[in-house]
Design an enzyme around this catalytic site. Structure first.
Site, PDB file in Angstrom:
ATOM      1  N   ASP A 119      19.831  37.302 139.036  1.00 33.32           N
ATOM      2  CA  ASP A 119      19.723  38.445 138.133  1.00 33.32           C
ATOM      3  C   ASP A 119      21.113  38.954 137.753  1.00 33.32           C
ATOM      4  OD1 ASP A 119      19.009  40.612 136.653  1.00 33.32           O
ATOM      5  OD2 ASP A 119      18.124  41.767 138.301  1.00 33.32           O
ATOM      6  N   LYS A 134      25.024  43.484 134.847  1.00 30.80           N
ATOM      7  CA  LYS A 134      25.337  44.261 136.052  1.00 30.80           C
ATOM      8  C   LYS A 134      26.855  44.369 136.198  1.00 30.80           C
ATOM      9  CE  LYS A 134      21.170  43.190 138.686  1.00 30.80           C
ATOM     10  NZ  LYS A 134      20.610  44.546 138.822  1.00 30.80           N
ATOM     11  N   ASP A 159      17.845  44.717 132.230  1.00 30.87           N
ATOM     12  CA  ASP A 159      17.970  44.537 133.685  1.00 30.87           C
ATOM     13  C   ASP A 159      16.672  44.900 134.404  1.00 30.87           C
ATOM     14  OD1 ASP A 159      19.179  43.829 136.022  1.00 30.87           O
ATOM     15  OD2 ASP A 159      20.473  45.607 136.167  1.00 30.87           O
ATOM     16  N   GLU A 182      13.947  43.352 134.363  1.00 32.85           N
ATOM     17  CA  GLU A 182      13.326  42.095 133.945  1.00 32.85           C
ATOM     18  C   GLU A 182      12.176  41.656 134.844  1.00 32.85           C
ATOM     19  OE1 GLU A 182      15.879  42.294 135.892  1.00 32.85           O
ATOM     20  OE2 GLU A 182      15.259  40.954 137.501  1.00 32.85           O
ATOM     21  N   ARG A 185       9.732  43.143 136.316  1.00 28.71           N
ATOM     22  CA  ARG A 185       8.399  43.661 135.988  1.00 28.71           C
ATOM     23  C   ARG A 185       7.773  42.897 134.829  1.00 28.71           C
ATOM     24  NH1 ARG A 185      10.764  49.562 135.079  1.00 28.71           N
ATOM     25  NH2 ARG A 185      12.182  48.725 136.645  1.00 28.71           N
TER      26      ARG A 185
HETATM   27  N1  BES Z   1      16.820  42.957 140.903  1.00 31.57           N
HETATM   28  C1  BES Z   1      17.076  44.290 140.540  1.00 31.57           C
HETATM   29  C2  BES Z   1      16.748  45.293 141.654  1.00 31.57           C
HETATM   30  C3  BES Z   1      17.513  45.180 142.944  1.00 31.57           C
HETATM   31  C4  BES Z   1      18.534  46.061 143.201  1.00 31.57           C
HETATM   32  C5  BES Z   1      17.167  44.245 143.899  1.00 31.57           C
HETATM   33  C6  BES Z   1      19.210  45.979 144.406  1.00 31.57           C
HETATM   34  C7  BES Z   1      17.845  44.163 145.099  1.00 31.57           C
HETATM   35  C8  BES Z   1      18.868  45.043 145.358  1.00 31.57           C
HETATM   36  C9  BES Z   1      16.233  44.688 139.322  1.00 31.57           C
HETATM   37  O1  BES Z   1      15.953  43.672 138.423  1.00 31.57           O
HETATM   38  C10 BES Z   1      17.010  45.723 138.581  1.00 31.57           C
HETATM   39  O2  BES Z   1      18.043  45.404 138.094  1.00 31.57           O
HETATM   40  N2  BES Z   1      16.462  46.929 138.537  1.00 31.57           N
HETATM   41  C11 BES Z   1      17.071  48.018 137.856  1.00 31.57           C
HETATM   42  C12 BES Z   1      16.034  48.656 136.982  1.00 31.57           C
HETATM   43  C13 BES Z   1      16.566  49.679 136.061  1.00 31.57           C
HETATM   44  C14 BES Z   1      17.371  49.032 134.959  1.00 31.57           C
HETATM   45  C15 BES Z   1      15.413  50.452 135.486  1.00 31.57           C
HETATM   46  C16 BES Z   1      17.547  49.027 138.910  1.00 31.57           C
HETATM   47  O3  BES Z   1      16.819  49.312 139.852  1.00 31.57           O
HETATM   48  O4  BES Z   1      18.667  49.498 138.765  1.00 31.57           O
HETATM   49 ZN    ZN Z   2      15.908  41.729 139.265  1.00 35.45          ZN
HETATM   50 ZN    ZN Z   3      17.447  43.380 136.966  1.00 32.94          ZN
END
Ligand code: BES
Ligand code: ZN
Ligand code: ZN
Length: 459
Positions: free
Chosen positions: A231, A238, A308, A310, A312
């Site tokens: 990711d 990120k 990000d 993604e 869901r």
């Molecule tokens: N894969 C990440 C979530 C994640 C964060 C997993 C830390 C493991 C450790 C997910 O795809 C993500 O990026 N989520 C974002 C969502 C936001 C953009 C609404 C998040 O939680 O920041």
């Molecule tokens: Zn992710």
């Molecule tokens: Zn993500």
């Protein structure tokens, strides 16, 4: 393993050892290590074992086993026999062996110097070979899933994830189909395809089916696992160090795979399906951008407000497919989905949410305590729904900020319609930089033992 009150009766110990142990027992220490006459590790049951909550006691035993393992590593002892004189509970001895099996895992694929492999024997009247075999089966799958989570993207892309699902599945009685890309397109899985637009590799969708003849359920339990093999965030790339551990973003898929394989090894009489939508979330000239509108498997349109968010999108397609194709007894979505879940609970527990699955909540909480993979339920109040309102599409993929784990769960739940739905956000628990007793360093596959314990109760 000894019970303090029975210590004196253990004839195979030297007198010197017995008096040493008695002294230590008075200290209230959980275990001690005696270096004479040869390498030996003697475990005493905690003094307050009888009054301690069961989950706490079992966890203490696992941790004790892993501490002994650390000593063994120090002393380069890699083979050992556990002699059980506890006359206590099969569960206690099981927990001890679990601590050894799980703690023995190390990820050394890319190291010149390989770690030595441990081997353990057990002599016990409380736990027979068959019962030990079951523990070994489960731990083997937990460690296999840890391995997949630990593998970097360069060794595990979406196609390779599908190949791991196929490996010796037939021997276990699991049917596996890795959908050809054309089938994903034809099915119209716009969430999976949308995220995959930014990748140079083709997405995969893996369907695993375990349907024993004597299954107690007609409608299956469907496990849906997020298979983001890396990711990067997509166009909402990120920043800072947030990308560092994102090879682990397929942990949900690894959990689903581990659970169905372990259930098959244990020959649980349960009809189970695992769905693993997989792709990386990188970016190229064709990647999704904000404002894009995609059409999902069930025809719902989704406005992308953050690329990000993604995971869901793939989960939603798989959940919609499960709902239409299987009308599941229970859908369980598993994913490293939100930083919010990780911030709320750290590495101590799973952020759980459910809709229409109230009847399973107590059993799940109890399983979590028993295997020390605990969950904490967050609400799914209807007021959160409006967070996903979109001006241009049916819904948008991202809420406005707070309660991120809940809005993410709400998004996925939308596609389960009336089906009992359980969502496990494991973002905080799947990867540890620092070893914590029998967990880590690295992947933990946290949640497999909890779900399996729960499934066993349904049989
Ligand atoms: N894969 C990440 C979530 C994640 C964060 C997993 C830390 C493991 C450790 C997910 O795809 C993500 O990026 N989520 C974002 C969502 C936001 C953009 C609404 C998040 O939680 O920041
Ligand atoms: Zn992710
Ligand atoms: Zn993500």
């Amino acid at each position: 393993m000894f019970r303090r009150d029975l210590l004196a009766k253990v004839s195979l110990l030297e007198q010197e050892e017995i008096s040493y142990l008695k002294d230590r027992a008075e200290d209230g220490k959980d275990f001690c290590y005696i270096p004479v006459p040869e390498a030996r590790f003697i475990v005493l049951w905690p003094k307050d074992a009888d009054t301690m909550p069961q989950g706490e006691l079992l966890e203490k035993i696992r941790v004790t086993a892993s501490r002994i393992l650390d000593k063994m590593r120090d002393e380069k002892i890699f083979k050992t026999t556990v002699v059980d004189h506890s006359w206590q509970s099969a569960e206690g001895v099981s927990a001890f062996m679990e601590g050894l099996y799980l703690g023995a895992y190390r990820f050394d694929t890319f190291k010149k110097e390989k770690k030595e492999k441990f081997s353990f024997n057990l002599e016990s009247d409380t736990l027979d070979a068959k019962a030990l075999g079951r523990i070994e089966d489960v731990c083997k799958e937990v460690n296999r899933s840890k391995y997949l989570i630990d593998l970097p993207f360069s060794a595990l892309n979406a196609k390779q994830l599908g190949e791991w699902a196929e490996k010796d599945a037939e021997d276990l009685g699991i049917k596996v189909e890795v959908w050809p890309y054309a089938k994903i397109e034809k099915a119209g899985m716009g969430g999976l395809l949308g995220v995959n637009q930014g990748s140079v590799d083709k997405a995969t969708f893996t369907e695993m089916r375990y349907k024993p003849a004597k299954a107690v359920n007609k409608k299956p339990i469907v496990l849906v696992g997020k298979g983001i093999v890396f990711d990067a965030g997509g166009m909402n790339i990120k920043t800072g160090s947030y990308m560092d551990d994102m090879k682990t973003d397929m942990a949900g898929a690894a959990l689903a795979m581990g659970i169905i394989r372990a259930a098959a090894r244990l020959r649980l009489p349960l009809y189970i399906v695992a769905l693993l939508p997989a792709t990386d979330n990188r970016l190229n000239g064709n990647a999704l951008v904000c404002g894009d509108v995609i059409t999902m498997y069930d025809g719902t349109t989704v406005e992308i407000t953050n690329t990000d968010a993604e995971g869901r999108l793939l989960l939603a397609d798989a959940v919609a497919y499960a709902t239409a194709e299987y009308s599941p007894m229970l859908t369980v979505s598993m994913a490293t989905l939100t930083g919010a879940a990780s911030r709320a609970l750290g590495s101590q527990g799973i952020a759980a949410m459910q809709q229409g699955a109230d009847q399973y909540v107590d059993a799940l909480l109890q399983s979590g305590e028993r295997v020390h993979e605990r969950l904490c339920f967050f609400p799914m109040w209807k007021e959160y729904d409006k967070e996903l309102d979109s001006d241009v599409a049916d819904i948008k993929n991202c809420g406005n900020g707070p309660a991120g784990m809940i809005t993410a769960a709400k998004f996925v739940q939308y596609f389960a319609k009336e089906t009992p739905f359980l969502h496990l956000d494991v973002a905080g628990v799947e990867f540890l930089h620092k070893k914590d007793a029998y967990r880590g360093p690295g992947a933990t596959a946290f949640g497999i033992r909890m779900v399996l314990d729960f499934l066993q109760k349904l049989c």
